[in-house]
Design an enzyme around this catalytic site. Sequence first.
Site, mmCIF file in Angstrom:
data_model
loop_
_atom_site.group_PDB
_atom_site.id
_atom_site.type_symbol
_atom_site.label_atom_id
_atom_site.label_comp_id
_atom_site.label_asym_id
_atom_site.label_seq_id
_atom_site.Cartn_x
_atom_site.Cartn_y
_atom_site.Cartn_z
ATOM 1 N N TYR A 73 -0.412 13.307 -0.767
ATOM 2 C CA TYR A 73 -0.404 12.649 -2.088
ATOM 3 C C TYR A 73 -1.136 13.490 -3.145
ATOM 4 O O TYR A 73 -1.823 12.940 -3.998
ATOM 5 C CB TYR A 73 -1.078 11.268 -2.028
ATOM 6 C CG TYR A 73 -0.689 10.400 -0.868
ATOM 7 C CD1 TYR A 73 0.636 9.991 -0.707
ATOM 8 C CD2 TYR A 73 -1.625 9.976 0.066
ATOM 9 C CE1 TYR A 73 1.010 9.184 0.361
ATOM 10 C CE2 TYR A 73 -1.263 9.170 1.132
ATOM 11 C CZ TYR A 73 0.051 8.780 1.271
ATOM 12 O OH TYR A 73 0.401 7.980 2.321
ATOM 13 N N TYR A 100 2.441 -2.579 1.980
ATOM 14 C CA TYR A 100 2.446 -1.175 2.401
ATOM 15 C C TYR A 100 2.513 -1.140 3.928
ATOM 16 O O TYR A 100 1.704 -1.776 4.610
ATOM 17 C CB TYR A 100 1.183 -0.430 1.930
ATOM 18 C CG TYR A 100 1.145 0.976 2.481
ATOM 19 C CD1 TYR A 100 1.909 1.990 1.897
ATOM 20 C CD2 TYR A 100 0.412 1.279 3.624
ATOM 21 C CE1 TYR A 100 1.922 3.271 2.426
ATOM 22 C CE2 TYR A 100 0.424 2.556 4.167
ATOM 23 C CZ TYR A 100 1.178 3.548 3.564
ATOM 24 O OH TYR A 100 1.211 4.814 4.100
ATOM 25 N N ASP A 124 1.584 -7.053 10.219
ATOM 26 C CA ASP A 124 1.050 -5.694 10.211
ATOM 27 C C ASP A 124 -0.444 -5.814 9.917
ATOM 28 O O ASP A 124 -0.851 -5.972 8.767
ATOM 29 C CB ASP A 124 1.782 -4.864 9.149
ATOM 30 C CG ASP A 124 1.232 -3.445 9.032
ATOM 31 O OD1 ASP A 124 0.198 -3.153 9.663
ATOM 32 O OD2 ASP A 124 1.841 -2.638 8.298
ATOM 33 N N LYS A 152 -5.507 2.197 12.557
ATOM 34 C CA LYS A 152 -6.692 2.414 11.716
ATOM 35 C C LYS A 152 -8.004 2.229 12.510
ATOM 36 O O LYS A 152 -8.436 3.165 13.142
ATOM 37 C CB LYS A 152 -6.649 1.498 10.487
ATOM 38 C CG LYS A 152 -5.503 1.843 9.507
ATOM 39 C CD LYS A 152 -5.922 2.819 8.458
ATOM 40 C CE LYS A 152 -4.833 3.379 7.577
ATOM 41 N NZ LYS A 152 -3.828 2.537 7.034
HETATM 42 C C1 PLP Z 1 -2.309 2.710 6.960
HETATM 43 C C2 PLP Z 1 -1.320 1.645 7.169
HETATM 44 C C3 PLP Z 1 -0.078 1.908 7.776
HETATM 45 C C4 PLP Z 1 0.334 3.297 8.175
HETATM 46 O O1 PLP Z 1 -0.500 3.841 9.143
HETATM 47 P P1 PLP Z 1 -0.497 5.441 9.384
HETATM 48 O O2 PLP Z 1 -1.397 5.629 10.551
HETATM 49 O O3 PLP Z 1 -1.032 6.050 8.132
HETATM 50 O O4 PLP Z 1 0.901 5.838 9.660
HETATM 51 C C5 PLP Z 1 0.785 0.851 7.963
HETATM 52 N N1 PLP Z 1 0.464 -0.400 7.600
HETATM 53 C C6 PLP Z 1 -0.720 -0.700 7.022
HETATM 54 C C7 PLP Z 1 -1.027 -2.110 6.651
HETATM 55 C C8 PLP Z 1 -1.645 0.321 6.773
HETATM 56 O O5 PLP Z 1 -2.815 0.030 6.173
#
Ligand code: PLP
Length: 415
Positions: A13, A141, A235, A264
């Site tokens: 980015y 996201y 998610d 994460k």
């Molecule tokens: C960071 C994130 C992703 C993507 O994870 P990466 O390890 O960067 O591919 C997907 N969903 C959410 C909610 C996120 O915070």
Amino acid sequence: MSGSMLKNIWLPYTQMQTCNNPIVAELTKGSKITLRDGTELIDGIASWWTACHGYNHSYIAEQVQKQLYKMPHIMFGGIIHEPAIKLSAKLASLLPGNLNKVFFTESGSVSVEVAMKMAIQFWLNQNHLKKTKILSFYGGYHGDTMATMAVCDPDEGMHQLFQGILPHQHIIALPKTKQLQQEFIAFLEKHHHEIAAILIEPLVQGAGGMLIHDPELLMFLRQQADHFNILLIFDEIFTGLGRTGSLFACNQANVVPDIITLSKALSGGTMALAATIAREHIFNGFLSDKENHALMHGPTFMANPLACACAIASLELFDQYDWKNNVKNIELQMTAELEVCRKLDIVKDVRVKGAIGVVELHKIKNINLLKNRLLDHKVWIRPFGDIIYLTPSFTITTAELTKLTQAIVHTLFYG
Ligand SMILES: *Cc1c(COP(=O)(O)O)cnc(C)c1O
């Protein structure tokens, strides 16, 4: 000098044409980053909220070291190992309901792709050939890969550029009001036959804008998903593992999704690891005498033993200190110390949920300037869009957190 450091590096980015002064990190510890020139920064975002217990936790390091000498990696096709057995059992015991079947990957985006594939193939296996679309929300996201970009917010997201060539998915407004709920139901009445799953970041939509919604919204989604025979995917890559004040955001709504994604903070910010976890009935939808009804996915480094060892250690740490109380205190402190920003005309909103603190501006005019001003205060904070946010580690000290909030307050008030 700085130019030559970037000679072979392509940053995420980042417009590389104007990027000529990267800072170089050398050491991390707790909530501190030490740069190569000796400068110490307080980390306000815990490396994209991964380092939930702080950097370099000695217990995680010990456990990884043990695993490193035993077996750093082995393929996961047709052969399994103790760290994966232990971690999957631990996750199943911590997650609500019968979220019991763990599929490991190495990044969040891939875990979301797997969740999407899982949902679609679940229906295909039952001969529902039309349920192939995902329904997601504005402000969401879910990752940077081609399939996950297609379910991110189409306007706010970082991927407008690719809009035309991404597969078409349904993206609609979060049903936050009665009116929007009715529109949501009307939408499902029309489209449910082609929708495999509803995909949402529960309680807080993270990288799409740090937007908070009520737990009741998740109950509503669960009801509608059941009513229209659609799967529900949470998610929790951002919200999972304590960030919103409960171990998982879904705990606060008492809702069990059909599939959940974690990454994460899963490994305590030490190794790349993600998981897609399904309930029994989803898993059972793949049991068949047909070979091609098996889940068709398998990353090379899935369930990497070192990463699993990190995650087991990190999950054990949740039992070793009162993290819930820490998150509560971080929430109270951020609320108290960021509130003053509301007085400024440039500030649109201040909001806090668990260990997530957000100051939203009407417009961040020069984001690079803002980033540098924050750095001048010796803090590591990375605004995006019109958002300045804090997602500190749960072990940050009161004094360190004050430095972070005051860096934001000072920068906004005095430029
Ligand atoms: C960071 C994130 C992703 C993507 O994870 P990466 O390890 O960067 O591919 C997907 N969903 C959410 C909610 C996120 O915070």
